[in-house]
Design a protein around this motif. Structure first.
Motif, mmCIF file in Angstrom:
data_model
loop_
_atom_site.group_PDB
_atom_site.id
_atom_site.type_symbol
_atom_site.label_atom_id
_atom_site.label_comp_id
_atom_site.label_asym_id
_atom_site.label_seq_id
_atom_site.Cartn_x
_atom_site.Cartn_y
_atom_site.Cartn_z
ATOM 1 N N LEU A 271 23.054 5.537 1.606
ATOM 2 C CA LEU A 271 22.017 4.995 0.727
ATOM 3 C C LEU A 271 20.728 4.736 1.526
ATOM 4 N N PRO A 287 21.134 8.845 -4.634
ATOM 5 C CA PRO A 287 21.539 7.519 -5.133
ATOM 6 C C PRO A 287 20.460 6.443 -4.966
ATOM 7 N N LEU A 290 24.113 1.083 -4.269
ATOM 8 C CA LEU A 290 25.306 1.258 -3.446
ATOM 9 C C LEU A 290 26.433 1.904 -4.254
ATOM 10 N N ALA A 293 25.796 5.481 -4.571
ATOM 11 C CA ALA A 293 26.038 6.147 -3.286
ATOM 12 C C ALA A 293 27.530 6.379 -3.078
#
Ligand SMILES: [Zn+2]
Length: 599
Positions: A271, A287, A290, A293
């Protein structure tokens, strides 16, 4: 229908010469096919893109796609293969050059087949570009510094293939951020020919963020190094890349013993890498959170179900590896290979040229020693005609098969070509194929150069004659009007004979002198015509593009016959001049063909 008017009133032979004026232009270094065709359109000076499209591709809707053009077979026939075979053009002068390393053989063959044919509408879907989270519109990109250099060195601005690659946002030649064109990528104006123009280029994201600039520079460099490497098609296939990514994750201790990712840690790092990149539209599919990601990492390392977009692979490589060499050292089948020749600066086409060059020299030496063209061609795995052309280019006299061309026929053909006759006409006159003419052009030492020089001289003569005729037929008419009446001759002279053109340009403001003695009431005619033209211009202006002369006289049919006496109609002339576009500042650039739009 608008056509270069110097082609009118001429015998068929001359007409043809003007029509095919330097067609096709030679490809500039690293240029795309779309760019070359846009330049050709600019050179011809037609008001409508579709007119040039028809000449180049034999249809109004073919070939104008800037990323995956259609109609290549027709284009190759019309250009007599001077730019290579359709498959070669598709592979190396379109966006397929970028995608080839990632695609399987069957997918590449499908792409070539689609571009050779008449429809490419399903191509992006078939390549998986429309089903990914990344955009597939390939905005046209240009580097302002390259534009200046190209203008100085080539006399043209043009689109560079390597700038168009997804993932490339920094110019490899200047380190400058690339700017995107607002034309073409939105689907509006998709049938236009278009060249880079400052006025239509925008910065794709706000400037001033050094973290992002650095991240983009790294991604651009790696993308060019990997995609630009001269390797087999498909060498960056998703499965191969995935196993290399996994190997690196394992090295870092980011995979569990069972082969799963230590997701929390890995996703956070990924990320971090993606955040500065995803501000660009093209990379917005990366992304943002989180959780996002984690999902994307999961997809990247699990067995792949369907095609992965190359951008996703390139960003992942960029994330886990320092540079292309670092990646290649671990990539299956390439470990231990010296990869010093691969760098963002090493453009593949130049490599090919160097390779060709050395083959050419070796082959010529072989033929000089007495080996036949056929045997030498076999040795190098090329066509006999290519071998003969290479040898002639190196000054080796090629032995000919006399049965093919009788001496008298050959002499007459050489005479015609030395005078600059079109290949098609020469072939027709001597009852032989165009191919035979081409072969002779390339195998008779000095003939090709003489032919080109004669054609240039002929083009110059015709363009100068057309311009001179125009000047004397329209005394008192400004250069902008003249240019609009004779765009092809003007463009040719501007590019190739500028000093002469500058010396043959009417002074800017000329009053009306002879009208008073005339029994015709020119002032009345002028007044009413200017009102009609003005009204038509207003109506046409709602389309928002700069007008062309033909559009105006299409709307006001009585205008066309009056063009010859425009010097007697100053009001109409003024309205036309205003409508035909803005005047630039400075005398030298007054003559410059507009680079703001070529529709
Ligand atoms: Zn540049």
């Amino acid at each position: 229908m608008h056509a270069p008017s110097c082609a009118r009133n001429m015998p068929a032979y001359d007409c043809c010469a003007v029509f095919s004026l330097r067609f096709p232009l030679a490809l500039a270094p690293g240029e795309t096919l779309f760019s070359l065709c846009s330049r050709q359109h600019r050179l011809w000076g037609y008001g409508l893109s579709s007119r040039s499209t028809e000449i180049m591709f034999g249809g109004r809707r073919l070939g104008t796609q800037h990323d995956f053009p259609s109609g290549l077979d027709k284009f190759v026939v019309r250009t007599e293969g001077q730019l290579g075979a359709a498959a070669e053009i598709a592979r190396d002068r379109t966006m397929l050059r970028f995608y080839r390393p990632f695609l399987a053989k069957a997918e590449i063959e499908y792409a070539i087949w689609a571009m050779r044919g008449l429809a490419v509408s399903h191509l992006k879907f078939r390549l998986g570009l429309l089903t990914s989270r990344f955009r597939a519109n390939h905005p046209l990109k240009a580097c302002p510094a390259c534009m200046q250099t190209d203008l100085d060195e080539e006399g043209w601005v043009y689109w560079h293939l390597v700038h168009q690659f997804p993932g490339v946002w920094i110019c490899p030649f200047h380190g400058a951020p690339l700017r995107t064109s607002q034309i073409k990528s939105t689907g509006v104006e998709r049938f236009l020919w278009h060249l880079p123009a400052q006025a239509q280029l925008v910065d794709p994201c706000p400037a001033g963020d050094s973290t992002r600039s650095l991240a983009l520079a790294r991604l651009s460099k790696m993308t060019l190094a990997l995609v630009g490497a001269e390797r087999a098609d498909g060498w960056l296939g998703a499965d191969l890349v995935q196993s290399t990514l996994r190997a690196r994750l394992r090295e870092r201790g980011w995979l569990t013993f069972a082969g799963n990712a230590r997701l929390q840690k890995v996703a956070a790092d990924y990320l971090q890498h993606c955040l500065p990149l995803r501000l660009l539209d093209e990379l917005a599919g990366l992304p943002a959170t989180l959780d996002d990601a984690k999902v994307q990492i999961g997809r990247l390392i699990r067995p792949l179900r369907s095609g992965v977009h190359p951008i996703r692979l390139l960003v992942a490589i960029n994330w886990l590896f320092n540079d292309a060499n670092d990646f290649l050292a671990l990539h299956k089948g390439t470990a231990g290979v010296d990869v010093n020749q691969i760098s963002g600066e090493n453009m593949p086409l130049e490599d090919e040229v160097t390779k060709d060059e050395s083959h050419r020299l070796q082959l010529s030496a072989l033929m000089k020693s007495g080996v036949s063209a056929t045997a030498a061609a076999q040795e190098f795995g090329i066509d006999v005609s290519t071998a003969m052309a290479w040898a002639a280019a190196e000054g080796v006299q090629v032995r000919r098969r006399p049965k093919l061309l009788k001496p008298e026929l050959r002499e007459s053909l050489i005479r015609c070509l030395r005078r600059g006759m079109e290949k098609v006409d020469a072939a027709a006159r001597h009852g032989i194929s165009v191919e035979t003419v081409t072969r002779l052009l390339h195998t008779e030492i000095g003939l090709h150069a003489a032919w080109k020089a004669a054609r240039a001289a002929r083009s110059q003569r015709l363009a100068r004659a057309a311009w001179t005729k125009l000047l004397s037929a329209h005394p008192g008419v400004g250069v902008k009007m003249l240019r609009a009446m004779e765009p092809a001759s003007y463009a040719w002279l501007y590019r190739n004979d500028r000093t002469w053109l500058t010396g043959h340009t009417p002074p800017r403001a000329v009053g009306m002198t002879a009208a008073r003695q005339s029994p015709v009431r020119w002032d009345e005619r002028d007044r009413s015509l200017s009102v009609e033209v003005e009204a038509a211009v207003e109506r046409l202006a709602v389309f928002g593009r700069r007008l062309k002369l033909w559009q105006i006289y299409q709307a006001v049919p009585q205008l066309k016959p009056k063009l010859a006496v425009l010097h007697r109609m100053p009001l109409t002339q003024r309205v036309l001049e205003r409508a035909l576009g803005r005047r630039r500042v400075g005398s030298a650039t007054d003559l410059l063909p507009s680079d703001a739009s070529i529709d």
